[in-house]
Motif scaffolding. Structure first.
Motif, PDB file in Angstrom:
ATOM      1  N   ALA A  14     -51.118  -7.937  22.188  1.00 49.95           N
ATOM      2  CA  ALA A  14     -51.903  -7.861  20.954  1.00 49.95           C
ATOM      3  C   ALA A  14     -51.349  -6.796  20.003  1.00 49.95           C
ATOM      4  CB  ALA A  14     -53.358  -7.567  21.284  1.00 49.95           C
ATOM      5  N   VAL A  15     -51.004  -5.648  20.530  1.00 51.51           N
ATOM      6  CA  VAL A  15     -50.468  -4.575  19.687  1.00 51.51           C
ATOM      7  C   VAL A  15     -49.126  -4.974  19.099  1.00 51.51           C
ATOM      8  CG1 VAL A  15     -49.546  -2.221  19.755  1.00 51.51           C
ATOM      9  CG2 VAL A  15     -51.749  -2.721  20.805  1.00 51.51           C
ATOM     10  N   MET A  16     -48.283  -5.612  19.904  1.00 52.03           N
ATOM     11  CA  MET A  16     -46.969  -6.022  19.427  1.00 52.03           C
ATOM     12  C   MET A  16     -47.091  -6.988  18.246  1.00 52.03           C
ATOM     13  SD  MET A  16     -43.912  -7.971  21.438  1.00 52.03           S
ATOM     14  CE  MET A  16     -44.684  -9.567  21.331  1.00 52.03           C
ATOM     15  N   TRP A  17     -47.957  -7.982  18.364  1.00 53.39           N
ATOM     16  CA  TRP A  17     -48.061  -8.977  17.292  1.00 53.39           C
ATOM     17  C   TRP A  17     -48.810  -8.440  16.085  1.00 53.39           C
ATOM     18  CZ3 TRP A  17     -44.720 -12.386  16.575  1.00 53.39           C
ATOM     19  CH2 TRP A  17     -44.046 -12.949  17.644  1.00 53.39           C
ATOM     20  N   SER A  18     -49.783  -7.588  16.284  1.00 50.16           N
ATOM     21  CA  SER A  18     -50.463  -7.021  15.110  1.00 50.16           C
ATOM     22  C   SER A  18     -49.519  -6.088  14.348  1.00 50.16           C
ATOM     23  CB  SER A  18     -51.738  -6.293  15.519  1.00 50.16           C
ATOM     24  OG  SER A  18     -51.447  -5.159  16.295  1.00 50.16           O
ATOM     25  N   THR A  19     -48.697  -5.357  15.066  1.00 47.75           N
ATOM     26  CA  THR A  19     -47.717  -4.489  14.410  1.00 47.75           C
ATOM     27  C   THR A  19     -46.646  -5.313  13.701  1.00 47.75           C
ATOM     28  OG1 THR A  19     -48.073  -2.805  16.101  1.00 47.75           O
ATOM     29  CG2 THR A  19     -46.066  -2.617  14.799  1.00 47.75           C
ATOM     30  N   ALA A  20     -46.181  -6.375  14.350  1.00 50.67           N
ATOM     31  CA  ALA A  20     -45.143  -7.220  13.742  1.00 50.67           C
ATOM     32  C   ALA A  20     -45.636  -7.896  12.468  1.00 50.67           C
ATOM     33  CB  ALA A  20     -44.669  -8.267  14.746  1.00 50.67           C
ATOM     34  N   SER A  21     -46.898  -8.274  12.445  1.00 48.58           N
ATOM     35  CA  SER A  21     -47.402  -8.938  11.240  1.00 48.58           C
ATOM     36  C   SER A  21     -47.828  -7.931  10.173  1.00 48.58           C
ATOM     37  CB  SER A  21     -48.562  -9.869  11.586  1.00 48.58           C
ATOM     38  OG  SER A  21     -49.669  -9.146  12.029  1.00 48.58           O
ATOM     39  N   HIS A  22     -48.055  -6.686  10.538  1.00 48.36           N
ATOM     40  CA  HIS A  22     -48.409  -5.670   9.546  1.00 48.36           C
ATOM     41  C   HIS A  22     -47.173  -5.149   8.818  1.00 48.36           C
ATOM     42  CE1 HIS A  22     -50.594  -2.459   7.583  1.00 48.36           C
ATOM     43  NE2 HIS A  22     -49.698  -1.597   8.030  1.00 48.36           N
ATOM     44  N   TRP A  23     -46.081  -4.970   9.534  1.00 48.69           N
ATOM     45  CA  TRP A  23     -44.848  -4.445   8.944  1.00 48.69           C
ATOM     46  C   TRP A  23     -43.911  -5.608   8.644  1.00 48.69           C
ATOM     47  CZ3 TRP A  23     -44.110   0.671   7.837  1.00 48.69           C
ATOM     48  CH2 TRP A  23     -45.047   1.551   8.352  1.00 48.69           C
ATOM     49  N   VAL A  24     -43.762  -5.947   7.384  1.00 53.82           N
ATOM     50  CA  VAL A  24     -42.894  -7.037   6.954  1.00 53.82           C
ATOM     51  C   VAL A  24     -41.608  -6.423   6.424  1.00 53.82           C
ATOM     52  CG1 VAL A  24     -42.680  -9.012   5.415  1.00 53.82           C
ATOM     53  CG2 VAL A  24     -44.904  -8.394   6.340  1.00 53.82           C
ATOM     54  N   LEU A  25     -40.524  -6.638   7.124  1.00 58.92           N
ATOM     55  CA  LEU A  25     -39.225  -6.048   6.775  1.00 58.92           C
ATOM     56  C   LEU A  25     -39.319  -4.528   6.642  1.00 58.92           C
ATOM     57  CD1 LEU A  25     -37.831  -8.572   4.129  1.00 58.92           C
ATOM     58  CD2 LEU A  25     -37.069  -8.266   6.478  1.00 58.92           C
ATOM     59  N   GLY A  26     -40.127  -3.914   7.468  1.00 56.97           N
ATOM     60  CA  GLY A  26     -40.280  -2.469   7.444  1.00 56.97           C
ATOM     61  C   GLY A  26     -41.214  -1.965   6.367  1.00 56.97           C
ATOM     62  N   VAL A  27     -41.891  -2.876   5.679  1.00 58.50           N
ATOM     63  CA  VAL A  27     -42.815  -2.505   4.611  1.00 58.50           C
ATOM     64  C   VAL A  27     -44.233  -2.793   5.092  1.00 58.50           C
ATOM     65  CG1 VAL A  27     -43.503  -2.956   2.226  1.00 58.50           C
ATOM     66  CG2 VAL A  27     -41.092  -3.073   2.867  1.00 58.50           C
ATOM     67  N   PRO A  28     -45.115  -1.810   5.057  1.00 56.95           N
ATOM     68  CA  PRO A  28     -46.487  -2.078   5.497  1.00 56.95           C
ATOM     69  C   PRO A  28     -47.212  -3.012   4.529  1.00 56.95           C
ATOM     70  CG  PRO A  28     -46.286   0.158   4.656  1.00 56.95           C
ATOM     71  CD  PRO A  28     -44.911  -0.418   4.675  1.00 56.95           C
ATOM     72  N   ASN A  29     -48.091  -3.828   5.083  1.00 57.10           N
ATOM     73  CA  ASN A  29     -48.791  -4.820   4.277  1.00 57.10           C
ATOM     74  C   ASN A  29     -49.681  -4.173   3.222  1.00 57.10           C
ATOM     75  OD1 ASN A  29     -49.480  -7.578   3.706  1.00 57.10           O
ATOM     76  ND2 ASN A  29     -51.483  -7.098   4.561  1.00 57.10           N
ATOM     77  N   ASP A  30     -50.248  -3.010   3.515  1.00 56.77           N
ATOM     78  CA  ASP A  30     -51.109  -2.362   2.524  1.00 56.77           C
ATOM     79  C   ASP A  30     -50.331  -1.955   1.280  1.00 56.77           C
ATOM     80  OD1 ASP A  30     -50.931   1.042   3.087  1.00 56.77           O
ATOM     81  OD2 ASP A  30     -50.073  -0.378   4.503  1.00 56.77           O
ATOM     82  N   MET A  31     -49.029  -1.698   1.429  1.00 58.91           N
ATOM     83  CA  MET A  31     -48.207  -1.365   0.275  1.00 58.91           C
ATOM     84  C   MET A  31     -47.990  -2.589  -0.613  1.00 58.91           C
ATOM     85  SD  MET A  31     -44.643   0.636   0.448  1.00 58.91           S
ATOM     86  CE  MET A  31     -44.068   1.558  -0.932  1.00 58.91           C
ATOM     87  N   ILE A  32     -47.868  -3.750   0.004  1.00 56.66           N
ATOM     88  CA  ILE A  32     -47.721  -4.995  -0.756  1.00 56.66           C
ATOM     89  C   ILE A  32     -49.010  -5.281  -1.521  1.00 56.66           C
ATOM     90  CG2 ILE A  32     -47.303  -7.475  -0.564  1.00 56.66           C
ATOM     91  CD1 ILE A  32     -45.733  -6.819   2.033  1.00 56.66           C
ATOM     92  N   VAL A  33     -50.144  -5.088  -0.850  1.00 53.45           N
ATOM     93  CA  VAL A  33     -51.443  -5.325  -1.495  1.00 53.45           C
ATOM     94  C   VAL A  33     -51.660  -4.332  -2.637  1.00 53.45           C
ATOM     95  CG1 VAL A  33     -53.936  -5.266  -1.111  1.00 53.45           C
ATOM     96  CG2 VAL A  33     -52.447  -6.351   0.569  1.00 53.45           C
TER      97      VAL A  33
END
Length: 163
Positions: A14-33
């Motif tokens: 669970a941690v591996m996949w939540s981390t993989a989907s949060h960091w897209v190309l090394g960029v956190p999803n909150d930064m995209i939002v």
């Protein structure tokens, strides 16, 4: 060594996949939002971080990509062989963690190359990163589903044959 009945394996999955989907190309999803909500400096920061991470990823792929690909294939083949033919649950678990993540890694390299070639800015860049995140989440959902099925099968098989 019974990995699929171990709670830590499922927490790691669970941690591996939540981390993989949060960091897209090394960029956190909150930064995209944040860049989507308020342009300006957040947008510039996003573009800079994507450029840095894409260049870094492509440099690693160019310099040692073949060696990493060969080593990764060797390890995954060894885990697959030990897991399937020798029935080592630890190898099965590590393969079910590693194989889908290798697909995400290849997808990251492909997306990084596409971003460097097309140089998207603003909305086009955010759309590309969101698409990458969606693909990662789809791979994650399929991987979690297959891992769950295989883990339940292994646990039921152990219960039936050990009694």
């Amino acid at each position: 060594m019974r990995s699929f009945s171990n709670l830590w394996f499922w927490i790691a999955l669970a941690v591996m996949w939540s981390t993989a989907s949060h960091w897209v190309l090394g960029v956190p999803n909150d930064m995209i939002v944040r860049a989507r909500r308020s342009a300006g400096q957040a947008e510039v920061d996003l573009e800079d971080l994507v450029r840095i991470n894409c260049n870094r990823l492509l440099y690693i792929a160019q310099v040692s990509g073949l060696w990493l690909l060969g080593l990764g294939c060797f390890i995954l083949t060894g885990l697959f062989t030990m897991g399937l033919f020798y029935d080592v649950q630890l190898a099965q678990a590590l393969f079910l963690l590693g194989f889908p993540m290798s697909l995400v890694g290849l997808l990251n390299i492909s997306t990084a190359r596409l971003i460097v070639d097309t140089q998207p800015k603003g909305e086009a860049l955010r759309k590309r990163l969101s698409r990458q995140r969606t693909y990662t989440q789809i791979i994650g959902m399929i991987a979690i589903f297959c891992t769950s099925l295989w883990g339940m099968y292994q646990n039921l098989r152990d219960i039936i044959f050990l009694q």
